[in-house]
Write a protein that holds these residues in place. Structure first.
Motif, PDB file in Angstrom:
ATOM      1  N   ASP A 155       0.841  -1.192   0.000  1.00 12.81           N
ATOM      2  CA  ASP A 155       0.000   0.000   0.000  1.00 12.81           C
ATOM      3  C   ASP A 155       0.882   1.250   0.000  1.00 12.81           C
ATOM      4  O   ASP A 155       1.866   1.330   0.746  1.00 12.81           O
ATOM      5  CB  ASP A 155      -0.895  -0.011   1.241  1.00 12.81           C
ATOM      6  CG  ASP A 155      -1.777   1.215   1.318  1.00 12.81           C
ATOM      7  OD1 ASP A 155      -2.888   1.173   0.771  1.00 12.81           O
ATOM      8  OD2 ASP A 155      -1.349   2.230   1.911  1.00 12.81           O
ATOM      9  N   PRO A 156       0.572   2.255  -0.815  1.00 12.34           N
ATOM     10  CA  PRO A 156       1.437   3.446  -0.906  1.00 12.34           C
ATOM     11  C   PRO A 156       1.637   4.159   0.423  1.00 12.34           C
ATOM     12  O   PRO A 156       2.745   4.618   0.725  1.00 12.34           O
ATOM     13  CB  PRO A 156       0.705   4.333  -1.917  1.00 12.34           C
ATOM     14  CG  PRO A 156      -0.104   3.389  -2.743  1.00 12.34           C
ATOM     15  CD  PRO A 156      -0.514   2.292  -1.819  1.00 12.34           C
ATOM     16  N   ASP A 157       0.594   4.283   1.239  1.00 19.18           N
ATOM     17  CA  ASP A 157       0.750   4.959   2.523  1.00 19.18           C
ATOM     18  C   ASP A 157       1.583   4.134   3.495  1.00 19.18           C
ATOM     19  O   ASP A 157       2.347   4.696   4.293  1.00 19.18           O
ATOM     20  CB  ASP A 157      -0.617   5.265   3.137  1.00 19.18           C
ATOM     21  CG  ASP A 157      -1.184   6.593   2.641  1.00 19.18           C
ATOM     22  OD1 ASP A 157      -0.396   7.406   2.129  1.00 19.18           O
ATOM     23  OD2 ASP A 157      -2.400   6.808   2.744  1.00 19.18           O
TER      24      ASP A 157
ATOM     25  N   ALA B 272       5.069   4.636   2.564  1.00 15.29           N
ATOM     26  CA  ALA B 272       5.542   5.976   2.907  1.00 15.29           C
ATOM     27  C   ALA B 272       5.597   6.216   4.408  1.00 15.29           C
ATOM     28  O   ALA B 272       6.081   7.259   4.848  1.00 15.29           O
ATOM     29  CB  ALA B 272       4.635   7.023   2.255  1.00 15.29           C
TER      30      ALA B 272
END
Length: 689
Positions: free
Chosen positions: A423-425, A428
């Motif tokens: 997942d991108p979040d 990050a």
């Protein structure tokens, strides 16, 4: 140091403690229930003692320690790890309890006393209140949403978020029932619910000589149902000043109860507000499930330090000696089905592959082929932990390790874990305890796609079944069903079911020598020739010796882990697994709906025990009305009516164990339910327990 230590636990944590004892040259003694007689922790310990009544029987555990000549007992986590009666019983028997003093366990195990104690020591706490106060009045004063929590216990059991006053009575009833069953104490408290906070905890160590230090933090924000899934150290949120401040607060909390040993002080932290305000939520007075990430970034063995402190030694390091190196991330492998609301699963492990070649990947596991996963114990099967010089490298290495992990015979969450890491979040570091709920549909789609049976998996299952069919027929091709035709073999049609969907695949020829496969969708990447309509035919071959299967479709070879369970075929690849069953004509086939089948038959969504029956035969019910509560692994699941009507059948009772998909009730249209013979033939496929 002790000569002999009894490990009062099972599974991966028992093996983890045994590993350190072996390295220290200390004799290890395992205990086991009848269900665990063949388990790995029994085999790998130096000695083992049977517990006729299971792991919670204090007198039997103490008797096992006496019988084995142990001087100390390590409780691991769960079971008796935070049981003050057990700690005191060990002391009376002259056994060293590898954990904090009973008084510290008692204070921190009672969330009400714990909050008051640490608040007096200057540690910030969440606003709220507890019984004997009026919980509904406290909730109104604090303001909704609120969190109801059992005062005793932990692990998220019995914790419920309540967003309006009308939800309070039912939530209190459910939380009280769970608290009484799980912890033997039905006392509850209410706290202000902080939406989508970060969950950050501090590892502390204390000795009997007045030394208390912390080993930095762990980020545990990725959760579902208040149960952690992914943990990492250090947190991507904290700067050095915040880390230092939280560490000092955790040390004050430990000192406030005269703590000795390894423990964890847990906080919820605002990720958005300046300064990241934080609130104490609880202290776990034991080793944590996620302790490996701290070990990997500090280079310390927490079990060894527990043992040395319990033996009376001072801590071998000071706060200034603690250094964090690199980044570590842990993923918990659960026996659960994320696509079915994370309900617990079960079964027997038919095939197992765990990563082991990379020195920066660690696997804490109690699994072996033949392990039976039931509803008696926690659904966590193992932990996969990876270290990297930075967070990106640790995440990448963990994903690779999960990709190499295969468990066949028991549905697990491995594919979901990989989707979560991608997942991108998450990548990050923008984490929160609500992230999984907010992204659930997208995460499930990334983990499992839209197909219950991808084309290449469908073809692989058909080839394996065809190969077994041919093998059973021997050298006589005339014994193969569908027969042969003059000059060429006939097609054998396999109707295969998985996750409530049924699809067809046709095979002709001998899989081991080369054959043809006909199906509705093309295997990705294969060069296929169209053969009428939407069907595709391809050349295929199978190399299979009863274990892993190599499936070749038009020159493209795929590697599957493969195992047979009766008539079913289990296939695994890249962390995913499929349980595929030849469809039997007349069988309902669709079991994915479990508690909400369209024919009014209500099935159990998980293996467990019927905790409560809320209706009686003949009672009129509305769609969505609660019918029963099924409990497994201390988790309750309310089963509701799939449609309005009359309860025509209720073949189960409170306290009855049930299998997954066992029939719990049948709801009929009122006219149908009152007609002669309406109840006949509704349970012809079994059910019960």
């Amino acid at each position: 140091m002790f000569d002999t230590v009894l490990v009062a636990n099972r599974g991966e944590i028992a093996l983890r403690v045994i590993k350190t004892l072996r390295r220290l040259g200390v004799r290890s003694v395992a205990v086991y229930s009848d269900a665990d007689a063949g388990s790995r922790h029994v085999r790998e310990a130096d000695a083992a003692v049977r517990l006729a009544s299971g792991y919670l029987d204090i007198e039997q555990v103490v008797a096992a320690a006496r019988l084995s000549g142990a001087q100390a007992v390590h409780p691991g986590y769960g079971f008796l790890a935070e049981n003050t009666a057990f700690a005191r019983r060990c002391a009376r028997e002259g056994l060293v309890f590898v954990g904090p003093p009973p008084e510290a366990v008692e204070t921190m195990g009672d969330k009400i006393r714990a909050k008051a104690t640490v608040e007096a020591a200057g540690v910030p706490v969440v606003p709220g209140g507890a019984e004997p106060g009026d919980l509904e009045e406290i909730a109104r004063r604090v303001g909704f949403p609120v969190l109801i929590k059992p005062s005793a216990g932990g692990g998220g059991k019995g914790m419920l978020v309540v967003r309006s006053p009308r939800e309070m009575p039912e939530a209190i009833e459910s939380a009280r029932r769970t608290a009484a069953a799980a912890f033997g104490d039905a006392t509850l408290l209410v706290e202000r619910y902080v939406d989508d906070p970060r969950h950050i905890e501090i590892q502390v160590l204390a000795d009997a000589h007045g030394n208390v230090i912390h080993l930095g933090e762990r980020e545990c924000s990725l959760q579902r149902r208040h149960q952690k899934i992914i943990e990492e150290a250090p947190s991507p949120l904290l700067d050095e000043d915040t880390r230092r401040g939280m560490g000092e607060e955790a040390v004050r909390a430990a000192r406030s109860v005269g703590y000795v040993g390894a423990g964890t002080v847990e906080f919820i932290v605002s990720g958005d507000a300046p300064g990241h305000p934080r609130y104490f939520i609880e202290m776990n007075t034991r080793l944590q499930v996620e302790h490996p990430v701290t070990e990997l970034v500090t280079g310390l063995d927490l079990v060894e330090l527990q043992l040395r402190v319990a033996a009376g030694e001072p801590l071998p390091l000071s706060q200034d000696d603690v250094r964090l190196r690199g980044h570590a991330v842990e993923a918990r492998v659960y026996a659960e089905d994320p696509a079915r609301d994370f309900l617990p699963t079960g079964g027997r492990v038919l095939a197992l592959a765990e990563p082991g070649a990379d020195p920066d990947v660690r696997v804490d596991s109690g699994l072996q082929v033949g392990t039976v996963v039931g509803s008696e114990y926690d659904p966590m099967l193992s932990k996969v932990i990876a270290w990297g010089p930075d967070r990106e490298g640790a995440l990448r290495r963990l994903d690779s390790a999960l990709r190499a992990t295969t468990v066949l015979g028991v549905t697990t969450n491995i594919a979901f874990l990989r989707a979560l890491l991608a997942d991108p979040d998450v990548a990050a570091g923008n984490l929160g305890t609500g992230l999984i709920d907010q992204r659930l549909d997208a995460l499930l789609d990334a983990a499992y796609g839209s197909e219950a049976l991808p084309a290449d998996v469908l073809a692989a299952a058909g080839l394996v079944l065809q190969d077994r069919l041919v093998s059973n027929a021997g050298d006589d091709p005339w014994d193969v069903p569908d027969g042969w035709r003059v000059g060429e073999p006939a097609w054998t049609t396999w109707l295969l079911s998985a996750r409530g969907e049924t699809a067809a695949v046709k095979v002709r020829g001998l899989p081991a020598r080369g054959c043809e496969v006909l199906q509705g969708e093309p295997p990705p990447g294969a060069a296929l020739s169209r053969e009428g309509g939407d069907s595709f035919a391809t050349g295929a071959a199978l190399a299979w010796d009863g274990g892993d299967a190599l499936v070749t479709l038009d020159g493209v070879t795929s590697h599957f882990a493969c195992a047979l369970d009766g008539q079913s075929v289990w296939l695994g690849r890249d962390g995913r697994s499929w349980a595929i069953t030849p469809h039997v004509p007349g069988d309902p086939g669709d079991r994915a709906g479990a508690g909400r089948t369209g024919d009014g038959v209500v099935r159990s969504p998980m293996p467990g025990t019927v905790l409560l029956v809320k209706v009686v035969p003949g009672e009129r019910v509305t769609e969505g009305q609660p019918l029963l509560i099924v409990e497994a692994m201390k988790m309750e699941h309310t089963v509701t009516a799939p449609t309005g009507g009359v309860v025509a059948e209720l073949p189960v009772r409170a306290g009855q164990p049930v299998d997954m998909d066992a029939v719990l009730a049948v709801v009929r249209d009122e006219d149908e339910a009152t007609s002669p013979g309406a109840a006949i033939d509704t349970l012809t496929d079994g059910g019960g327990s």
